[in-house]
Design a protein around this motif. Structure first.
Motif, PDB file in Angstrom:
ATOM      1  N   LEU A 131       0.839  -1.191   0.000  1.00  0.00           N
ATOM      2  CA  LEU A 131       0.000   0.000   0.000  1.00  0.00           C
ATOM      3  C   LEU A 131       0.877   1.244   0.000  1.00  0.00           C
ATOM      4  O   LEU A 131       1.930   1.276   0.651  1.00  0.00           O
ATOM      5  N   GLU A 132       0.434   2.271  -0.690  1.00  0.00           N
ATOM      6  CA  GLU A 132       1.168   3.526  -0.697  1.00  0.00           C
ATOM      7  C   GLU A 132       0.821   4.322   0.551  1.00  0.00           C
ATOM      8  O   GLU A 132      -0.356   4.426   0.928  1.00  0.00           O
ATOM      9  N   ALA A 133       1.827   4.887   1.180  1.00  0.00           N
ATOM     10  CA  ALA A 133       1.631   5.643   2.413  1.00  0.00           C
ATOM     11  C   ALA A 133       1.830   7.129   2.172  1.00  0.00           C
ATOM     12  O   ALA A 133       2.577   7.537   1.277  1.00  0.00           O
ATOM     13  N   LYS A 134       1.157   7.941   2.968  1.00  0.00           N
ATOM     14  CA  LYS A 134       1.375   9.380   2.940  1.00  0.00           C
ATOM     15  C   LYS A 134       1.971   9.816   4.271  1.00  0.00           C
ATOM     16  O   LYS A 134       1.739   9.193   5.320  1.00  0.00           O
ATOM     17  N   VAL A 135       2.764  10.874   4.210  1.00  0.00           N
ATOM     18  CA  VAL A 135       3.434  11.382   5.404  1.00  0.00           C
ATOM     19  C   VAL A 135       2.499  12.315   6.159  1.00  0.00           C
ATOM     20  O   VAL A 135       2.016  13.306   5.610  1.00  0.00           O
ATOM     21  N   ILE A 136       2.252  11.999   7.419  1.00  0.00           N
ATOM     22  CA  ILE A 136       1.441  12.869   8.281  1.00  0.00           C
ATOM     23  C   ILE A 136       2.318  13.937   8.914  1.00  0.00           C
ATOM     24  O   ILE A 136       1.931  15.089   9.057  1.00  0.00           O
ATOM     25  N   THR A 142      14.066  14.102  16.601  1.00  0.00           N
ATOM     26  CA  THR A 142      13.963  12.761  17.184  1.00  0.00           C
ATOM     27  C   THR A 142      14.079  11.669  16.134  1.00  0.00           C
ATOM     28  O   THR A 142      14.030  10.481  16.459  1.00  0.00           O
ATOM     29  N   ASP A 143      14.218  12.062  14.858  1.00  0.00           N
ATOM     30  CA  ASP A 143      14.319  11.111  13.747  1.00  0.00           C
ATOM     31  C   ASP A 143      13.085  10.217  13.681  1.00  0.00           C
ATOM     32  O   ASP A 143      13.192   8.999  13.525  1.00  0.00           O
ATOM     33  N   LEU A 144      11.900  10.846  13.772  1.00  0.00           N
ATOM     34  CA  LEU A 144      10.649  10.095  13.728  1.00  0.00           C
ATOM     35  C   LEU A 144       9.759  10.569  12.589  1.00  0.00           C
ATOM     36  O   LEU A 144       9.780  11.741  12.217  1.00  0.00           O
ATOM     37  N   ALA A 145       8.980   9.630  12.058  1.00  0.00           N
ATOM     38  CA  ALA A 145       8.021   9.943  11.006  1.00  0.00           C
ATOM     39  C   ALA A 145       6.723   9.217  11.301  1.00  0.00           C
ATOM     40  O   ALA A 145       6.721   8.032  11.676  1.00  0.00           O
ATOM     41  N   LEU A 146       5.601   9.930  11.134  1.00  0.00           N
ATOM     42  CA  LEU A 146       4.272   9.340  11.282  1.00  0.00           C
ATOM     43  C   LEU A 146       3.672   9.204   9.890  1.00  0.00           C
ATOM     44  O   LEU A 146       3.529  10.192   9.170  1.00  0.00           O
ATOM     45  N   LEU A 147       3.325   7.973   9.512  1.00  0.00           N
ATOM     46  CA  LEU A 147       2.758   7.687   8.193  1.00  0.00           C
ATOM     47  C   LEU A 147       1.330   7.181   8.334  1.00  0.00           C
ATOM     48  O   LEU A 147       0.902   6.768   9.408  1.00  0.00           O
ATOM     49  N   LYS A 148       0.605   7.186   7.187  1.00  0.00           N
ATOM     50  CA  LYS A 148      -0.780   6.690   7.177  1.00  0.00           C
ATOM     51  C   LYS A 148      -1.012   5.920   5.885  1.00  0.00           C
ATOM     52  O   LYS A 148      -0.657   6.374   4.794  1.00  0.00           O
ATOM     53  N   ILE A 149      -1.577   4.715   6.025  1.00  0.00           N
ATOM     54  CA  ILE A 149      -1.982   3.929   4.863  1.00  0.00           C
ATOM     55  C   ILE A 149      -3.496   3.772   4.898  1.00  0.00           C
ATOM     56  O   ILE A 149      -4.133   3.814   5.962  1.00  0.00           O
ATOM     57  N   GLU A 258       1.830  11.943  18.661  1.00  0.00           N
ATOM     58  CA  GLU A 258       0.560  12.604  18.993  1.00  0.00           C
ATOM     59  C   GLU A 258       0.554  14.055  18.549  1.00  0.00           C
ATOM     60  O   GLU A 258      -0.443  14.557  18.009  1.00  0.00           O
ATOM     61  N   GLN A 259       1.681  14.747  18.737  1.00  0.00           N
ATOM     62  CA  GLN A 259       1.767  16.140  18.293  1.00  0.00           C
ATOM     63  C   GLN A 259       1.736  16.246  16.772  1.00  0.00           C
ATOM     64  O   GLN A 259       1.109  17.146  16.212  1.00  0.00           O
ATOM     65  N   LEU A 260       2.424  15.320  16.096  1.00  0.00           N
ATOM     66  CA  LEU A 260       2.408  15.333  14.632  1.00  0.00           C
ATOM     67  C   LEU A 260       1.003  15.078  14.098  1.00  0.00           C
ATOM     68  O   LEU A 260       0.582  15.667  13.098  1.00  0.00           O
ATOM     69  N   LYS A 261       0.267  14.211  14.774  1.00  0.00           N
ATOM     70  CA  LYS A 261      -1.080  13.864  14.324  1.00  0.00           C
ATOM     71  C   LYS A 261      -2.065  14.999  14.541  1.00  0.00           C
ATOM     72  O   LYS A 261      -2.922  15.270  13.692  1.00  0.00           O
ATOM     73  N   GLU A 263      -1.210  18.408  15.600  1.00  0.00           N
ATOM     74  CA  GLU A 263      -0.736  19.754  15.282  1.00  0.00           C
ATOM     75  C   GLU A 263       0.066  19.825  13.983  1.00  0.00           C
ATOM     76  O   GLU A 263       0.272  20.914  13.448  1.00  0.00           O
ATOM     77  N   GLY A 264       0.576  18.689  13.524  1.00  0.00           N
ATOM     78  CA  GLY A 264       1.402  18.687  12.324  1.00  0.00           C
ATOM     79  C   GLY A 264       2.838  19.119  12.567  1.00  0.00           C
ATOM     80  O   GLY A 264       3.638  19.184  11.640  1.00  0.00           O
TER      81      GLY A 264
END
Length: 472
Positions: A131-136, A142-149, A258-261, A263-264
């Motif tokens: 599945l293709e994911a998009k970056v949230i 912190t070298d972290l990424a939140l993705l969504k499929i 949680e902040q990325l989700k 507040e972005g």
């Protein structure tokens, strides 16, 4: 004959004891099979495609056959090897990593460096769906990424409490090293709260779990099958695993997610100080029984620390109820405070422990030091410390961005030379007293007693630090 029989009996007994010992040790080792069966479905493989890097153009791109050196003609039969892209271009960059699902509706975590700059992100699930994911959201600090499929009813990991981890505990990693999906490696926690250069806001978990390229972003589990960390980086001299791997604590990761989700972006607490480690000699000069705390070497009056009363030369011993044993422990603790909240800080100043209340602000991208206009320079002869010092001129203050201090013009034999002071150092504090003129400096020097060990603050090539000085 009897002796031979006794010998065989002895050997049999020894073999039995050895077998029993081996079986006992094997029984004491953990069995990870059930953990892997339950946790692995929520671990994913991540592949990315990035735009070509013009700096990494094919070395033979644009060459004609007659331009080839003789050695190339020999190996390639006079033909130019064809790159996997049109001449003069480079193919898209591809990379692999790991990640894990944290919600049934498709949110997942991985490392920022796995997906940063990617034009396409493909997530391969344990059932082989792609599945293709998009970056949230991304967070470099912190070298972290939140993705969504786009999927539902997905398997998810169980989250643990990384603050309860202790050195010596068994931990297990699942990831895709070199593209080998769902590879399992195990080891123990080597240390917790480990600070790394240029990574001030993450108290890393250090393990000896085998981590290699492709493991990045994958989960680190405890024996209960709970995720306690995200595998992020390794320490290596060879480019491969050498027994030192580091994971981001899941408590830190979920706060960022949680902040990325919502507040972005991520807002971190900021104290506004530059600190250094307290070694044995500095501890003695400040009157500490043992090295501990974070020594404040620079603070601006308009920063949160300056507004709250923290001064250069203070040693921060405790922040918001958390004891600071090493300077590297302070930034992560401060970063977790929400901007606008107050924090209680215990500092050592002049041999006394005092408490201050600081209103924490949001960490800015950059901070600029202030500068003020000074007086005309005054030169002093070499003093009892072996230093020849001079007041700062207006031009020097502007160039050095200093609002106080004196310049060490020369160093001769004496205490200063033995402490490592150099010509050109900016001397701003001595024995807890801020130095704003040669006159003030000489007054402080005159009051020093032979045999005293005192801290002296200098700025060298823009970097401030405290140096222990033994008065002789």
């Amino acid at each position: 004959m009897r002796i031979i029989q006794q010998g065989f009996a002895f050997l049999g007994l020894a073999f039995a004891l050895l077998l029993f010992s081996t079986l006992t040790q094997a029984a004491s080792l953990p069995d990870f099979t059930e953990l892997v069966e339950e946790a692995a479905p929520a671990v994913v493989n991540i592949s990315t495609t990035k735009a070509p890097d013009p700096k990494r153009a094919h070395p033979l791109s644009g060459l004609k056959e007659e331009d080839l050196p003789e050695i190339f003609r020999h190996f390639f039969g006079g033909k130019i090897p064809t790159p996997n892209a049109p001449r003069g271009q480079t193919p898209p960059q591809q990379s692999l990593g790991s990640g894990f699902i944290i919600s049934e509706d498709g949110y997942l975590l991985t490392n920022n460096h796995v997906v940063e700059g990617a034009e396409q992100i493909i997530v391969r699930l344990s059932d082989r769906r792609e599945l293709e994911a998009k970056v949230i959201g991304l967070d470099k600090r912190t070298d972290l990424a939140l993705l969504k499929i786009d999927a539902q009813n997905l398997p998810v990991v169980e989250l643990g409490d990384s603050s309860k981890l202790k050195a010596g505990e068994w931990v297990l990693a699942i990831g895709s090293p070199f593209g080998f999906d769902h590879s399992v490696t195990a080891g123990i926690v080597s240390a917790v709260g480990r600070s790394l250069p240029n990574e001030n806001y993450v108290p890393f978990i250090q393990t000896d779990v085998a981590i290699n390229p492709g493991n990045s972003g994958g989960p680190l589990f405890n024996l209960e099958g709970e995720v306690v960390g995200i595998n992020s980086q390794i320490y290596t001299r060879s480019g491969g695993f050498m027994g030192l791997s580091f994971a981001i604590p899941i408590d830190v990761a979920m706060n960022v997610a949680e902040q990325l989700k919502t507040e972005g972006r991520v807002a971190r607490g900021w104290l506004g100080v530059i600190i250094q480690e307290v070694n044995r000699d500095l501890a003695e000069s400040f009157g500490l029984k043992k090295p501990m705390g974070a020594l404040v070497v620079q603070v601006a009056s308009d920063d949160p620390a300056g507004k709250g009363g923290i001064q250069e030369g203070d040693i921060i011993l405790e922040f918001n109820g958390v004891e600071i044993h090493r300077s590297g422990e302070l930034p992560p603790v401060v970063g977790q405070i929400h901007p606008g909240d107050s924090a209680k800080v215990k500092v050592l100043r002049g041999g006394k422990r005092i408490f201050l209340t600081i209103v924490i602000e949001e960490l800015p991208e950059q901070s600029i030091a202030a500068a003020k206009a000074p007086e005309e320079p005054k030169v002093a002869p070499a003093d009892r410390l072996g230093l020849r010092v001079v007041d700062l001129s207006s031009e020097q203050k502007q160039r050095l961005q200093a609002d106080h201090g004196i310049l060490i013009q020369d160093v001769v034999a004496g205490s200063g030379e033995r402490a490592g002071l150099r010509s050109g150092d900016l001397l701003t504090m001595l024995n807890g007293v801020q130095i704003d003129s040669v006159k003030r400096y000489l007054e402080v020097v005159a009051a020093l007693k032979s045999g005293d060990s005192v801290p002296i603050r200098v700025v060298r090539q823009g970097s401030a630090s405290f140096i222990p000085l033994k008065v002789e």
